[in-house]
Design an enzyme around this catalytic site. Sequence first.
Site, mmCIF file in Angstrom:
data_model
loop_
_atom_site.group_PDB
_atom_site.id
_atom_site.type_symbol
_atom_site.label_atom_id
_atom_site.label_comp_id
_atom_site.label_asym_id
_atom_site.label_seq_id
_atom_site.Cartn_x
_atom_site.Cartn_y
_atom_site.Cartn_z
ATOM 1 N N PRO A 258 33.072 50.294 45.313
ATOM 2 C CA PRO A 258 32.785 50.958 44.033
ATOM 3 C C PRO A 258 33.168 52.433 44.016
ATOM 4 O O PRO A 258 32.308 53.308 43.965
ATOM 5 C CB PRO A 258 31.280 50.778 43.875
ATOM 6 C CG PRO A 258 30.760 50.650 45.263
ATOM 7 C CD PRO A 258 31.857 50.051 46.103
ATOM 8 N N CYS A 259 34.438 52.707 43.991
ATOM 9 C CA CYS A 259 34.869 54.100 43.989
ATOM 10 C C CYS A 259 34.542 54.765 42.662
ATOM 11 O O CYS A 259 34.533 55.984 42.574
ATOM 12 C CB CYS A 259 36.363 54.194 44.288
ATOM 13 S SG CYS A 259 37.388 53.236 43.188
#
Length: 290
Positions: A258-259
């Site tokens: 989950p950047c």
Amino acid sequence: MNMIANLKTDITPEGPDYETVRKVIELISEDYRDQPSLETISAALNQSPTQLQKTFTRWAGLSPKGFLQAVTLDHAKRLLRQEELPLLETSLEVGLSGPGRLHDLFVTHEAMSPGEWKARGGGLTIRYGFHPSPFGIALVMATDRGLAGLAFADVGQEQPCLEDMTCRWPNAEYIEDSEATQSYATRIFQPGQWSADQPLRVVLIGTDFQVRVWESLLKIPLGRAVTYSDIAQDIGQPTASRAVGAAVGRNPISFVVPCHRALGKNGALTGYHWGLTRKRAMLGWEAGQM
DNA sequence: GAATGTCTCCATG
DNA sequence: CATGGAGACATTC
């Protein structure tokens, strides 16, 4: 081009809805000064307000108003501030029993060895396919060890997107095989199918530093966010926030790693490889999953 | 808040 | 060893 024809028969309505949503978000971020009303927006998109409202809510799980709320700086700061739980120290195992993670996508990961990274994908077979997703067309890439890549494109931009990904492991062998990648797509984009019992298998292919950064990202639960310096801290190089930013930007499995939950220290979104609009969309969509 | 400018750091090639 | 970036911070409107 027949990959596009396939799209229509794949999971819907999430695919087509995003086009509308994307335009709404774009419009809002450009004209936020004028605080455009639902009427103004729907007029610009040539839709009735009620229809727009409906599409939007079906997509986001939130009304346009609630979504807007979720994408403001204020809300971003709130995501950052929830420090009561040990955030990055939380291991995946601990997370499994934590109520806060009940609705998150669970992932087990392995990293490629430095040798394998040096081979630039040599000896690796990567199957890929395009699938509709809540965030546009998703390019899914998998090895027999698990999910290796996830990228996004707007309609018509599939080719550049594919090149962006294949360039990263130029020596790999690529096979278009959307039948093989379909199950990944379904699994990833339908929160109903997220379960802790059968975590998603993921393979991280990158430099040592990048892998450490990506592993750190994996520890951020749904509904939380961290700053680039938080991550730098977590990997034991507190002053490397800028290098962290670069590494985050090279994350090959976007969304799953989950950047989009990495923000600037003041809550600003600062950047996203697949477009800031998509980052906003992901954060807003996630707010609707909680 | 947003926009702009400066300083610094470190992975990458 | 040069480079430049999805940072951080200060200053200004």
